[in-house]
Design a protein around this motif. Structure first.
Motif, PDB file in Angstrom:
ATOM      1  N   SER A   1       0.827  -1.205   0.000  1.00  0.00           N
ATOM      2  CA  SER A   1       0.000   0.000   0.000  1.00  0.00           C
ATOM      3  C   SER A   1       0.862   1.257   0.000  1.00  0.00           C
ATOM      4  O   SER A   1       0.528   2.251  -0.663  1.00  0.00           O
ATOM      5  CB  SER A   1      -0.924   0.005   1.228  1.00  0.00           C
ATOM      6  OG  SER A   1      -1.850  -1.055   1.159  1.00  0.00           O
ATOM      7  N   GLN A   2       1.972   1.213   0.715  1.00  0.00           N
ATOM      8  CA  GLN A   2       2.886   2.351   0.738  1.00  0.00           C
ATOM      9  C   GLN A   2       3.459   2.607  -0.654  1.00  0.00           C
ATOM     10  O   GLN A   2       3.543   3.756  -1.117  1.00  0.00           O
ATOM     11  CB  GLN A   2       4.024   2.088   1.730  1.00  0.00           C
ATOM     12  CG  GLN A   2       5.121   3.154   1.740  1.00  0.00           C
ATOM     13  CD  GLN A   2       4.622   4.502   2.201  1.00  0.00           C
ATOM     14  OE1 GLN A   2       3.770   4.571   3.086  1.00  0.00           O
ATOM     15  NE2 GLN A   2       5.133   5.567   1.608  1.00  0.00           N
ATOM     16  N   GLN A   3       3.839   1.536  -1.338  1.00  0.00           N
ATOM     17  CA  GLN A   3       4.396   1.686  -2.682  1.00  0.00           C
ATOM     18  C   GLN A   3       3.342   2.178  -3.671  1.00  0.00           C
ATOM     19  O   GLN A   3       3.633   3.009  -4.530  1.00  0.00           O
ATOM     20  CB  GLN A   3       4.992   0.364  -3.146  1.00  0.00           C
ATOM     21  CG  GLN A   3       6.246  -0.040  -2.382  1.00  0.00           C
ATOM     22  CD  GLN A   3       6.701  -1.447  -2.706  1.00  0.00           C
ATOM     23  OE1 GLN A   3       5.890  -2.320  -3.027  1.00  0.00           O
ATOM     24  NE2 GLN A   3       8.003  -1.688  -2.599  1.00  0.00           N
ATOM     25  N   VAL A   4       2.116   1.673  -3.539  1.00  0.00           N
ATOM     26  CA  VAL A   4       1.032   2.135  -4.419  1.00  0.00           C
ATOM     27  C   VAL A   4       0.775   3.623  -4.198  1.00  0.00           C
ATOM     28  O   VAL A   4       0.528   4.371  -5.148  1.00  0.00           O
ATOM     29  CB  VAL A   4      -0.260   1.331  -4.179  1.00  0.00           C
ATOM     30  CG1 VAL A   4      -1.418   1.915  -4.995  1.00  0.00           C
ATOM     31  CG2 VAL A   4      -0.053  -0.133  -4.542  1.00  0.00           C
ATOM     32  N   SER A   5       0.864   4.059  -2.955  1.00  0.00           N
ATOM     33  CA  SER A   5       0.646   5.481  -2.670  1.00  0.00           C
ATOM     34  C   SER A   5       1.702   6.350  -3.347  1.00  0.00           C
ATOM     35  O   SER A   5       1.405   7.452  -3.811  1.00  0.00           O
ATOM     36  CB  SER A   5       0.639   5.722  -1.157  1.00  0.00           C
ATOM     37  OG  SER A   5       1.944   5.588  -0.604  1.00  0.00           O
ATOM     38  N   ILE A   6       2.931   5.848  -3.428  1.00  0.00           N
ATOM     39  CA  ILE A   6       3.996   6.590  -4.120  1.00  0.00           C
ATOM     40  C   ILE A   6       3.728   6.618  -5.622  1.00  0.00           C
ATOM     41  O   ILE A   6       3.861   7.655  -6.275  1.00  0.00           O
ATOM     42  CB  ILE A   6       5.372   5.946  -3.830  1.00  0.00           C
ATOM     43  CG1 ILE A   6       5.729   6.078  -2.352  1.00  0.00           C
ATOM     44  CG2 ILE A   6       6.462   6.592  -4.695  1.00  0.00           C
ATOM     45  CD1 ILE A   6       6.978   5.326  -1.956  1.00  0.00           C
ATOM     46  N   ILE A   7       3.349   5.483  -6.172  1.00  0.00           N
ATOM     47  CA  ILE A   7       3.095   5.386  -7.614  1.00  0.00           C
ATOM     48  C   ILE A   7       1.952   6.304  -8.024  1.00  0.00           C
ATOM     49  O   ILE A   7       2.036   7.006  -9.041  1.00  0.00           O
ATOM     50  CB  ILE A   7       2.788   3.933  -8.003  1.00  0.00           C
ATOM     51  CG1 ILE A   7       4.030   3.054  -7.791  1.00  0.00           C
ATOM     52  CG2 ILE A   7       2.310   3.842  -9.450  1.00  0.00           C
ATOM     53  CD1 ILE A   7       3.767   1.569  -7.912  1.00  0.00           C
ATOM     54  N   LEU A   8       0.889   6.315  -7.238  1.00  0.00           N
ATOM     55  CA  LEU A   8      -0.287   7.120  -7.572  1.00  0.00           C
ATOM     56  C   LEU A   8      -0.213   8.534  -7.015  1.00  0.00           C
ATOM     57  O   LEU A   8      -1.115   9.347  -7.258  1.00  0.00           O
ATOM     58  CB  LEU A   8      -1.553   6.438  -7.046  1.00  0.00           C
ATOM     59  CG  LEU A   8      -1.859   5.038  -7.578  1.00  0.00           C
ATOM     60  CD1 LEU A   8      -3.195   4.545  -7.041  1.00  0.00           C
ATOM     61  CD2 LEU A   8      -1.852   5.010  -9.096  1.00  0.00           C
ATOM     62  N   ASP A   9       0.843   8.807  -6.255  1.00  0.00           N
ATOM     63  CA  ASP A   9       1.041  10.125  -5.646  1.00  0.00           C
ATOM     64  C   ASP A   9      -0.149  10.521  -4.775  1.00  0.00           C
ATOM     65  O   ASP A   9      -0.777  11.567  -4.949  1.00  0.00           O
ATOM     66  CB  ASP A   9       1.264  11.187  -6.734  1.00  0.00           C
ATOM     67  CG  ASP A   9       1.784  12.511  -6.159  1.00  0.00           C
ATOM     68  OD1 ASP A   9       2.346  12.484  -5.047  1.00  0.00           O
ATOM     69  OD2 ASP A   9       1.633  13.556  -6.830  1.00  0.00           O
ATOM     70  N   THR A  10      -0.470   9.626  -3.810  1.00  0.00           N
ATOM     71  CA  THR A  10      -1.559   9.882  -2.892  1.00  0.00           C
ATOM     72  C   THR A  10      -1.203   9.281  -1.538  1.00  0.00           C
ATOM     73  O   THR A  10      -0.089   8.791  -1.339  1.00  0.00           O
ATOM     74  CB  THR A  10      -2.874   9.296  -3.437  1.00  0.00           C
ATOM     75  OG1 THR A  10      -3.961   9.732  -2.617  1.00  0.00           O
ATOM     76  CG2 THR A  10      -2.845   7.775  -3.484  1.00  0.00           C
ATOM     77  N   ASP A  11      -2.119   9.279  -0.593  1.00  0.00           N
ATOM     78  CA  ASP A  11      -1.843   8.724   0.724  1.00  0.00           C
ATOM     79  C   ASP A  11      -2.381   7.300   0.839  1.00  0.00           C
ATOM     80  O   ASP A  11      -3.194   6.857   0.019  1.00  0.00           O
ATOM     81  CB  ASP A  11      -2.456   9.597   1.823  1.00  0.00           C
ATOM     82  CG  ASP A  11      -3.955   9.781   1.633  1.00  0.00           C
ATOM     83  OD1 ASP A  11      -4.720   8.877   2.028  1.00  0.00           O
ATOM     84  OD2 ASP A  11      -4.349  10.823   1.070  1.00  0.00           O
ATOM     85  N   ILE A  12      -1.920   6.581   1.866  1.00  0.00           N
ATOM     86  CA  ILE A  12      -2.275   5.176   2.028  1.00  0.00           C
ATOM     87  C   ILE A  12      -3.773   4.994   2.268  1.00  0.00           C
ATOM     88  O   ILE A  12      -4.378   4.046   1.755  1.00  0.00           O
ATOM     89  CB  ILE A  12      -1.468   4.549   3.184  1.00  0.00           C
ATOM     90  CG1 ILE A  12       0.030   4.539   2.836  1.00  0.00           C
ATOM     91  CG2 ILE A  12      -1.941   3.127   3.466  1.00  0.00           C
ATOM     92  CD1 ILE A  12       0.908   3.973   3.914  1.00  0.00           C
ATOM     93  N   GLU A  13      -4.371   5.871   3.028  1.00  0.00           N
ATOM     94  CA  GLU A  13      -5.809   5.768   3.291  1.00  0.00           C
ATOM     95  C   GLU A  13      -6.601   5.843   1.990  1.00  0.00           C
ATOM     96  O   GLU A  13      -7.567   5.092   1.788  1.00  0.00           O
ATOM     97  CB  GLU A  13      -6.245   6.886   4.240  1.00  0.00           C
ATOM     98  CG  GLU A  13      -7.722   6.805   4.625  1.00  0.00           C
ATOM     99  CD  GLU A  13      -8.128   7.882   5.621  1.00  0.00           C
ATOM    100  OE1 GLU A  13      -9.337   8.054   5.816  1.00  0.00           O
ATOM    101  OE2 GLU A  13      -7.224   8.542   6.180  1.00  0.00           O
ATOM    102  N   THR A  14      -6.197   6.722   1.106  1.00  0.00           N
ATOM    103  CA  THR A  14      -6.861   6.841  -0.182  1.00  0.00           C
ATOM    104  C   THR A  14      -6.668   5.579  -1.015  1.00  0.00           C
ATOM    105  O   THR A  14      -7.593   5.126  -1.713  1.00  0.00           O
ATOM    106  CB  THR A  14      -6.333   8.059  -0.959  1.00  0.00           C
ATOM    107  OG1 THR A  14      -6.608   9.254  -0.217  1.00  0.00           O
ATOM    108  CG2 THR A  14      -6.985   8.161  -2.328  1.00  0.00           C
TER     109      THR A  14
END
Length: 265
Positions: free
Chosen positions: A108-121
């Motif tokens: 989830s942390q890596q996805v947040s970086i890829i999508l440029d958003t926060d983990i909750e989102t």
């Protein structure tokens, strides 16, 4: 530069797999993946410092995809037409989050970086995608698998996701007979079957019988199929798989009704 090119070559098959699943088309997905790598090779500063290369590469790809998907010239043209129409039914970034976390196995942390958003989102996007795609993609599934335990597990997974299994074919002959009897909306096929026949050949036989349906191939050696030569499967599950892999791949394939068959061996 040479070392970076070598590292990017390792990531390319998986970037192409993601791109094709996301766009719903082999040619457009491949083009977008190669454009991403070319951008990196032309400007290494595009990569985020102190970030794993794979995460940084997928982040740049996402930027390229977002720009393409929102451009007026990309809408309803060629391979993108069906994909764009289906994507319009989903919240922005929801399919991306689901694919990245399941098929590509990013955290989830890596996805947040890829999508440029926060983990909750990210968590919210994944939940939304699962709900929307289940609503839009339920159907009949034929399973081609010679191992009884695996066949039973796959049946359980797809039925829990709201689909119905029309039958399990353990050989090419048996699979074709089942497929002809009840035309499935999707085929989930192992590559190598116990009697020496091929799940690839079985799907080719069925396509001749009733035309195209989406196909997902299962293999313990995905790198042997993601070679850069065409045709390649748009949807490919690696063994060993987990439940989220299967659920996500089935939803993606049925969502776009994408058929990509391999050449006969």
């Amino acid at each position: 530069m040479h070392d970076l090119a070598d590292q990017l070559t390792i990531e390319l098959p998986y970037l192409r797999r993601y791109a094709r699943a996301l766009t719903g088309a082999q040619a457009s997905g491949d083009d977008l993946a190669y454009e991403t790598l070319q951008r990196i090779l032309n400007d290494r500063t595009a990569l985020i410092a102190d970030t794993p290369l794979r995460v940084a590469v997928f982040r740049i790809f996402h930027q390229q995809w977002t720009a393409m998907a929102t451009a007026p010239s990309a809408i309803d043209q060629g391979d993108h037409a069906h994909a764009q129409k289906r994507l319009a039914d989903l919240a922005p970034d929801s399919r991306e989050a689901l694919l990245l976390s399941t098929i590509e196995e990013f955290t989830s942390q890596q996805v947040s970086i890829i999508l440029d958003t926060d983990i909750e989102t990210v968590h919210s996007l994944i939940a939304r995608a699962k709900s929307d795609m289940k609503r839009l993609s339920e159907g009949l599934i034929l399973i081609i698998e010679d191992e009884p335990i695996i066949a039973s597990d796959l049946s359980r997974i797809v039925e829990l996701a709201g689909h119905r299994v029309t039958g399990v074919g353990r050989t090419r002959e048996e699979a074709v007979k089942l497929g002809k009897k009840t035309k499935p909306d999707l085929i989930l096929a192992d590559i190598q079957l116990a009697d020496g026949s091929s799940g690839i050949d079985a799907t080719h036989d069925l396509m001749k019988e009733f035309g195209g349906v989406p196909v997902i191939f299962i293999t313990a050696f995905p790198e042997r199929l993601l070679t850069g030569n065409r045709p390649e499967p748009a949807f490919l599950i690696s063994k060993p798989y987990n439940e989220s892999h299967v659920t996500s791949a089935v939803s993606q394939a049925m969502f776009f009704a994408t058929t990509v068959l391999l050449a006969k061996p």
